[in-house]
Design a protein around this motif. Structure first.
Motif, mmCIF file in Angstrom:
data_model
loop_
_atom_site.group_PDB
_atom_site.id
_atom_site.type_symbol
_atom_site.label_atom_id
_atom_site.label_comp_id
_atom_site.label_asym_id
_atom_site.label_seq_id
_atom_site.Cartn_x
_atom_site.Cartn_y
_atom_site.Cartn_z
ATOM 1 N N ALA A 207 0.767 -1.174 -0.119
ATOM 2 C CA ALA A 207 -0.075 0.007 0.072
ATOM 3 C C ALA A 207 0.838 1.386 -0.018
ATOM 4 O O ALA A 207 1.829 1.149 0.465
ATOM 5 C CB ALA A 207 -1.023 -0.041 1.140
ATOM 6 N N LEU A 208 0.465 2.286 -0.511
ATOM 7 C CA LEU A 208 1.044 3.597 -0.683
ATOM 8 C C LEU A 208 0.359 4.476 0.640
ATOM 9 O O LEU A 208 -0.938 4.938 0.601
ATOM 10 C CB LEU A 208 0.905 4.341 -1.716
ATOM 11 C CG LEU A 208 1.348 5.759 -2.045
ATOM 12 C CD1 LEU A 208 2.946 6.023 -1.863
ATOM 13 C CD2 LEU A 208 0.827 6.573 -3.111
ATOM 14 N N ASP A 209 1.423 4.952 1.540
ATOM 15 C CA ASP A 209 0.751 5.754 2.401
ATOM 16 C C ASP A 209 1.035 7.397 2.008
ATOM 17 O O ASP A 209 1.794 7.709 1.822
ATOM 18 C CB ASP A 209 1.486 5.572 3.817
ATOM 19 C CG ASP A 209 1.436 4.148 4.579
ATOM 20 O OD1 ASP A 209 0.409 3.618 4.126
ATOM 21 O OD2 ASP A 209 2.321 3.803 5.311
ATOM 22 N N VAL A 210 -0.306 8.029 2.263
ATOM 23 C CA VAL A 210 -0.275 9.366 2.006
ATOM 24 C C VAL A 210 -0.891 10.250 2.731
ATOM 25 O O VAL A 210 -1.826 9.906 3.536
ATOM 26 C CB VAL A 210 -1.358 9.540 0.576
ATOM 27 C CG1 VAL A 210 -1.368 10.890 0.166
ATOM 28 C CG2 VAL A 210 -0.849 8.614 -0.532
ATOM 29 N N ASN A 211 -0.057 11.239 3.245
ATOM 30 C CA ASN A 211 -0.448 12.064 4.328
ATOM 31 C C ASN A 211 -1.390 13.123 3.727
ATOM 32 O O ASN A 211 -1.125 14.203 3.151
ATOM 33 C CB ASN A 211 0.745 12.736 5.058
ATOM 34 C CG ASN A 211 0.322 13.558 6.093
ATOM 35 O OD1 ASN A 211 -0.206 14.838 6.222
ATOM 36 N ND2 ASN A 211 0.693 12.942 7.080
ATOM 37 N N VAL A 212 -2.763 13.159 4.083
ATOM 38 C CA VAL A 212 -3.870 14.105 3.739
ATOM 39 C C VAL A 212 -4.405 14.968 4.875
ATOM 40 O O VAL A 212 -4.924 14.146 5.829
ATOM 41 C CB VAL A 212 -4.760 13.384 2.892
ATOM 42 C CG1 VAL A 212 -6.027 14.487 2.396
ATOM 43 C CG2 VAL A 212 -4.226 12.630 1.850
ATOM 44 N N LEU A 213 -4.098 16.331 4.873
ATOM 45 C CA LEU A 213 -4.495 17.073 6.061
ATOM 46 C C LEU A 213 -3.932 16.584 7.468
ATOM 47 O O LEU A 213 -4.842 16.580 8.329
ATOM 48 C CB LEU A 213 -5.914 17.340 5.830
ATOM 49 C CG LEU A 213 -6.619 17.716 4.599
ATOM 50 C CD1 LEU A 213 -8.257 17.846 4.657
ATOM 51 C CD2 LEU A 213 -6.059 19.045 4.239
ATOM 52 N N ASN A 215 -3.450 13.442 8.075
ATOM 53 C CA ASN A 215 -3.739 12.269 8.470
ATOM 54 C C ASN A 215 -3.069 11.242 7.381
ATOM 55 O O ASN A 215 -3.110 11.568 6.358
ATOM 56 C CB ASN A 215 -5.081 11.950 8.332
ATOM 57 C CG ASN A 215 -6.002 12.769 9.703
ATOM 58 O OD1 ASN A 215 -5.760 12.789 10.707
ATOM 59 N ND2 ASN A 215 -7.087 13.699 8.855
ATOM 60 N N THR A 216 -2.733 10.118 7.731
ATOM 61 C CA THR A 216 -2.108 9.020 6.840
ATOM 62 C C THR A 216 -3.136 8.200 6.588
ATOM 63 O O THR A 216 -3.846 7.500 6.982
ATOM 64 C CB THR A 216 -1.030 8.153 7.559
ATOM 65 O OG1 THR A 216 -0.018 8.943 8.147
ATOM 66 C CG2 THR A 216 -0.538 7.281 6.698
ATOM 67 N N ILE A 217 -3.371 8.180 5.159
ATOM 68 C CA ILE A 217 -4.468 7.183 4.298
ATOM 69 C C ILE A 217 -3.411 6.118 3.488
ATOM 70 O O ILE A 217 -2.450 6.461 2.772
ATOM 71 C CB ILE A 217 -5.139 8.308 3.224
ATOM 72 C CG1 ILE A 217 -6.074 9.071 3.961
ATOM 73 C CG2 ILE A 217 -5.923 6.994 2.334
ATOM 74 C CD1 ILE A 217 -6.623 10.110 3.180
#
Length: 381
Positions: A207-213, A215-217
């Motif tokens: 999975a790719l962890d993306v930091n959005v606002l 939060n880690t998605i």
């Protein structure tokens, strides 16, 4: 226990390959009506893809804000929905092929043009559609887009956001994305072609962890299994090299992240490196590169079928530096291209779409906005 298979047209039950075990139960491994794990996962992938498309197969964006915008400027491609007639320019696209450098993708554009018999109008040449962006290069050869994606997850991620939006604005139906590139092999000699079954990060997370606002998605980094199988089936037994499938490890760094001892910094030793490489190899990792995680995660999130095909430049179990001569490397880099070209050519032959005319020219919708988009792309930082 009776067998639960049914009569197939012209056959009675038990005559279509179903075998019974000693206790009368059907042997699952031979049961023609029991789905295998691969079939079930492929079915789930198909449903996922279909759920993320409009009924006509065109790309549906997972962003409600785009439809409310006066125009959508694709900064890094020097294109815009208000300045360019994107349907006219890209509506016939079926394949989007991406690779690291502008030069390599220009070469790919010429290669696929010859393979599919695409003819340019007399006196014209291939045009870099995104030349005013000074970031990515894009060439259109009939139904094929050839685009450079730069190096690493951030670069390929930016490009994918804008390419996916481009597919949406152009109303492209059921596009297929390919990443064509180079990698380090893990247990495979230089020159081996690798078709990625899935992408994992340095800790083997799929999975790719993306930091959005803040939060880690986590977004699953899945690739199309059926596409992997079809590509593998196109490997020619006469090819003077191996074509394999397996897990691809994607890192955020070329040196420390890939366990190299030759970076500016290194706080581990040869033994540590080899223990790590052997461990990921046993876990099914066959190659290492720096883009597949974002490529797989974003295409999957968009419901776009995608595949990664790379060639190894060395076996990392035997060293860190690429030592093959340039002419050898140049030939190796053509190997993934050949496989993807075979796939595209076969598809177009089946559809009767070879020998296409035209040339990816610019279709301007609004001259004023066209100039503004060029200026924005040139100055955007």
């Amino acid at each position: 226990m009776p067998c639960d298979c049914v009569a197939v047209e012209g056959r009675a039950p038990h005559q279509n390959g179903c075998k019974k075990s000693a206790n009368g139960a059907a042997a699952a491994s031979h049961h023609p009506h029991r789905k295998t794990y691969d079939e079930e996962t492929e079915g789930a992938e198909e449903r996922h893809v279909n759920d993320l498309r409009y009924p006509d197969g065109s790309v549906r964006l997972r962003n409600p804000h785009i439809e409310l915008m006066d125009q959508d400027i694709l900064y890094h491609l020097a294109l815009g929905s208000g300045s360019h007639d994107l349907v006219e320019m890209f509506g016939d696209v079926k394949f989007v092929c991406m690779g690291g450098t502008p030069k390599r993708m220009e070469q790919f554009a010429h290669t696929i043009m010859a393979e599919i018999g695409h003819k340019l109008p007399c006196g014209t040449t291939l045009q870099d559609i995104s030349q005013f962006s000074y970031r990515y290069s894009m060439y259109k050869v009939g139904p094929v887009l050839s685009v450079s994606h730069g190096m690493g997850i951030p670069s390929v991620g930016i490009l994918l956001h804008e390419l996916i939006k481009l597919m949406y604005h152009a109303r492209v139906r059921e596009p297929v994305f390919f990443r064509i590139g180079t990698c380090g092999g893990v247990g495979y000699e230089g020159g081996t072609v690798v078709i990625s079954e899935e992408a994992v990060d340095g800790s083997l997370k799929n999975a790719l962890d993306v930091n959005v606002l803040g939060n880690t998605i986590s977004r699953p980094a899945k690739l199309d299994k059926r596409l992997v199988r079809e590509l593998r089936g196109l490997a020619d037994p006469e090819d003077p090299y191996d074509t394999v499938t397996g897990k691809t490890m994607c890192t955020y760094d070329f040196y420390e992240g890939q366990g190299r001892l030759d970076g500016a910094f290194c706080e581990f030793n040869e033994s540590d490196k080899m223990e790590y490489l052997e461990r990921i190899h046993k876990a099914g990792v066959v190659n290492i590169e720096m883009e597949s995680l974002a490529f797989a995660a974003l295409t999957h999130h968009a419901g776009i079928k995608a595949a990664v095909v790379c060639v190894t430049l060395l076996d990392r179990l035997k060293g860190d530096q690429v030592l093959a001569p340039k002419e050898v490397l140049d030939e190796w880099q053509q190997r993934p291209t050949k496989l993807v070209c075979r796939y595209i050519k076969r598809y177009l032959q089946m559809k009767g779409r070879l020998s296409l005319d035209g040339h990816g020219s610019i279709a301007v919708k609004s001259p004023r906005r066209f100039k503004l988009v060029q200026q924005e792309s040139e100055t955007y930082d």
